[in-house]
Design a protein around this motif. Structure first.
Motif, PDB file in Angstrom:
ATOM      1  N   ASN A  49       0.829  -1.213   0.000  1.00 12.61           N
ATOM      2  CA  ASN A  49       0.000   0.000   0.000  1.00 12.61           C
ATOM      3  C   ASN A  49       0.865   1.266   0.000  1.00 12.61           C
ATOM      4  O   ASN A  49       0.570   2.246  -0.688  1.00 12.61           O
ATOM      5  CB  ASN A  49      -0.914  -0.015   1.226  1.00 12.61           C
ATOM      6  N   HIS A  53       0.288   3.299  -3.267  1.00 14.35           N
ATOM      7  CA  HIS A  53      -0.551   4.482  -3.019  1.00 14.35           C
ATOM      8  C   HIS A  53       0.218   5.608  -2.315  1.00 14.35           C
ATOM      9  O   HIS A  53       0.036   6.777  -2.637  1.00 14.35           O
ATOM     10  CB  HIS A  53      -1.774   4.083  -2.190  1.00 14.35           C
ATOM     11  N   PHE A  84      -0.647   8.950   6.380  1.00 17.17           N
ATOM     12  CA  PHE A  84      -1.833   8.108   6.137  1.00 17.17           C
ATOM     13  C   PHE A  84      -2.003   7.143   7.293  1.00 17.17           C
ATOM     14  O   PHE A  84      -1.098   6.359   7.594  1.00 17.17           O
ATOM     15  CB  PHE A  84      -1.679   7.323   4.827  1.00 17.17           C
ATOM     16  N   ASP A  85      -3.167   7.217   7.916  1.00 18.23           N
ATOM     17  CA  ASP A  85      -3.461   6.354   9.062  1.00 18.23           C
ATOM     18  C   ASP A  85      -4.362   5.203   8.614  1.00 18.23           C
ATOM     19  O   ASP A  85      -5.555   5.403   8.376  1.00 18.23           O
ATOM     20  CB  ASP A  85      -4.154   7.181  10.146  1.00 18.23           C
ATOM     21  N   PRO A  86      -3.812   3.991   8.502  1.00 18.23           N
ATOM     22  CA  PRO A  86      -4.646   2.860   8.051  1.00 18.23           C
ATOM     23  C   PRO A  86      -5.796   2.560   9.003  1.00 18.23           C
ATOM     24  O   PRO A  86      -6.808   2.000   8.580  1.00 18.23           O
ATOM     25  CB  PRO A  86      -3.663   1.683   8.012  1.00 18.23           C
ATOM     26  N   THR A  87      -5.646   2.927  10.271  1.00 21.64           N
ATOM     27  CA  THR A  87      -6.718   2.615  11.218  1.00 21.64           C
ATOM     28  C   THR A  87      -7.954   3.484  10.966  1.00 21.64           C
ATOM     29  O   THR A  87      -9.026   3.205  11.487  1.00 21.64           O
ATOM     30  CB  THR A  87      -6.262   2.795  12.685  1.00 21.64           C
ATOM     31  N   HIS A  89      -9.198   3.714   8.081  1.00 15.38           N
ATOM     32  CA  HIS A  89      -9.810   3.103   6.900  1.00 15.38           C
ATOM     33  C   HIS A  89     -10.980   2.237   7.354  1.00 15.38           C
ATOM     34  O   HIS A  89     -10.791   1.282   8.099  1.00 15.38           O
ATOM     35  CB  HIS A  89      -8.747   2.246   6.190  1.00 15.38           C
ATOM     36  N   ASP A  90     -12.173   2.593   6.935  1.00 17.55           N
ATOM     37  CA  ASP A  90     -13.360   1.830   7.329  1.00 17.55           C
ATOM     38  C   ASP A  90     -13.692   0.822   6.235  1.00 17.55           C
ATOM     39  O   ASP A  90     -14.172   1.197   5.157  1.00 17.55           O
ATOM     40  CB  ASP A  90     -14.538   2.768   7.557  1.00 17.55           C
ATOM     41  N   PRO A  91     -13.446  -0.451   6.501  1.00 16.83           N
ATOM     42  CA  PRO A  91     -13.671  -1.452   5.452  1.00 16.83           C
ATOM     43  C   PRO A  91     -15.134  -1.865   5.299  1.00 16.83           C
ATOM     44  O   PRO A  91     -15.481  -2.548   4.344  1.00 16.83           O
ATOM     45  CB  PRO A  91     -12.846  -2.642   5.946  1.00 16.83           C
ATOM     46  N   ARG A  94     -17.066  -1.433   1.872  1.00 21.30           N
ATOM     47  CA  ARG A  94     -16.476  -2.232   0.802  1.00 21.30           C
ATOM     48  C   ARG A  94     -16.793  -3.715   0.981  1.00 21.30           C
ATOM     49  O   ARG A  94     -17.169  -4.408   0.041  1.00 21.30           O
ATOM     50  CB  ARG A  94     -14.963  -2.022   0.792  1.00 21.30           C
ATOM     51  N   GLY A 105      -8.972  -2.857  -3.069  1.00 25.62           N
ATOM     52  CA  GLY A 105      -9.033  -2.142  -1.809  1.00 25.62           C
ATOM     53  C   GLY A 105      -9.178  -3.010  -0.577  1.00 25.62           C
ATOM     54  O   GLY A 105      -9.509  -2.512   0.501  1.00 25.62           O
ATOM     55  N   LEU A 108      -5.838  -3.193   3.063  1.00 24.97           N
ATOM     56  CA  LEU A 108      -5.833  -2.637   4.421  1.00 24.97           C
ATOM     57  C   LEU A 108      -6.782  -3.405   5.328  1.00 24.97           C
ATOM     58  O   LEU A 108      -6.486  -3.630   6.504  1.00 24.97           O
ATOM     59  CB  LEU A 108      -6.203  -1.154   4.391  1.00 24.97           C
TER      60      LEU A 108
END
Lengths: 140, 112
Positions: A49, A53, A84-87, A89-91, A94, A105, A108
């Motif tokens: 990632n 990205h 960029f904070d991966p935490t 990221h709301d999966p 998706r 996507g 993460l």
């Protein structure tokens, strides 16, 4: 405590280098195969990632440090891409849409769910992501 | 990653051996896509020897599945190992495929 370090250039998919790095760390820690798989997957997804990205395939340093502690194995990943904070990221949307609706996507999402502890901090101009798995698998 | 092909009656069996990560997926895409395109009698993807998959690998498998469907080729997965199955199930990818325990079962499902 055992320490391992790997620096990759962030160009292209770093999966091969990550595989070797985590494999050595897992062997050192005597990690069960399932735990080793989870740690590799999370490390692979986060570094990929960053390369794709974070650095947008233009390359940049990715610094991986691994440490074997009495209870856990820890991988710390640092990069100099934009914060960029991966935490954050709301999966959920998706995953709810399903893979036939949204093709990409999931990296993460897999990274976040694969480890026993996930932490992020932006410090000294760098993203620092820390991944931990228990040395003895909880619940298998 | 090694790709091996064989046939069971009218079904093409394609075995993927090794690890399917981002680097490998781009290397084997054309070969696998070409094989699947020619599997008019159905294609069983034998994943018994696939020991690792990342999100890039999953995306690749789903692309192959989409291409197969557009060409009217039926596709089934066989022998998915537990770690790989867990990744596919967590993302919902597993629901997009016909999944069988073994190649024999996959062939049976495809010719039914």
């Amino acid at each position: 405590m055992t320490a391992h370090r790997l620096v990759v250039d962030g160009l292209g998919a770093p999966s091969r280098l990550v595989a070797g790095f985590v494999s050595a760390l897992a062997a050192c820690a005597g990690l069960p195969p399932r735990q080793a798989y989870r740690l590799r997957l999370a490390t692979d997804e986060i570094t990929t990632n960053i390369a794709v990205h974070g650095y947008r395939d233009r390359g940049g340093p990715v610094d991986l440090r691994g440490r074997v502690e009495p209870e856990v194995v820890r991988v710390c990943i640092e990069d100099e891409a934009p914060p960029f904070d991966p935490t954050g990221h709301d999966p959920a949307p998706r995953v709810a849409a399903g893979p036939t609706a949204v093709l990409g996507g999931y990296g993460l999402f897999l990274a976040l769910r694969s480890v026993d502890h996930f932490a992020y901090v932006h410090v000294g101009g760098r993203n620092r992501t820390t991944l931990c798995v228990l040395r003895c698998a909880a619940g298998g | 990653m090694r790709i091996e092909r064989s046939t069971r009656g009218t079904v093409l069996v394609v075995a993927l051996r090794g690890e399917l990560d981002g680097a490998v997926a781009s290397e084997v895409h054309d070969e696998l896509d070409g094989l699947v395109a020619g599997g008019g009698g159905g294609v069983a993807l034998d994943l018994g020897g696939m020991t690792y998959v990342s999100s890039a690998g999953l995306r690749f498998l789903l692309l192959v599945h989409h291409h197969a469907r557009r060409r009217g080729v039926r596709l089934a997965l066989a022998g998915v190992r537990p770690d790989v199955h867990e990744v596919m199930a967590a993302t919902g990818f597993i629901d997009a495929f016909v999944v069988a325990d073994s190649v024999d079962d996959a062939v049976e499902a495809l010719v039914r």
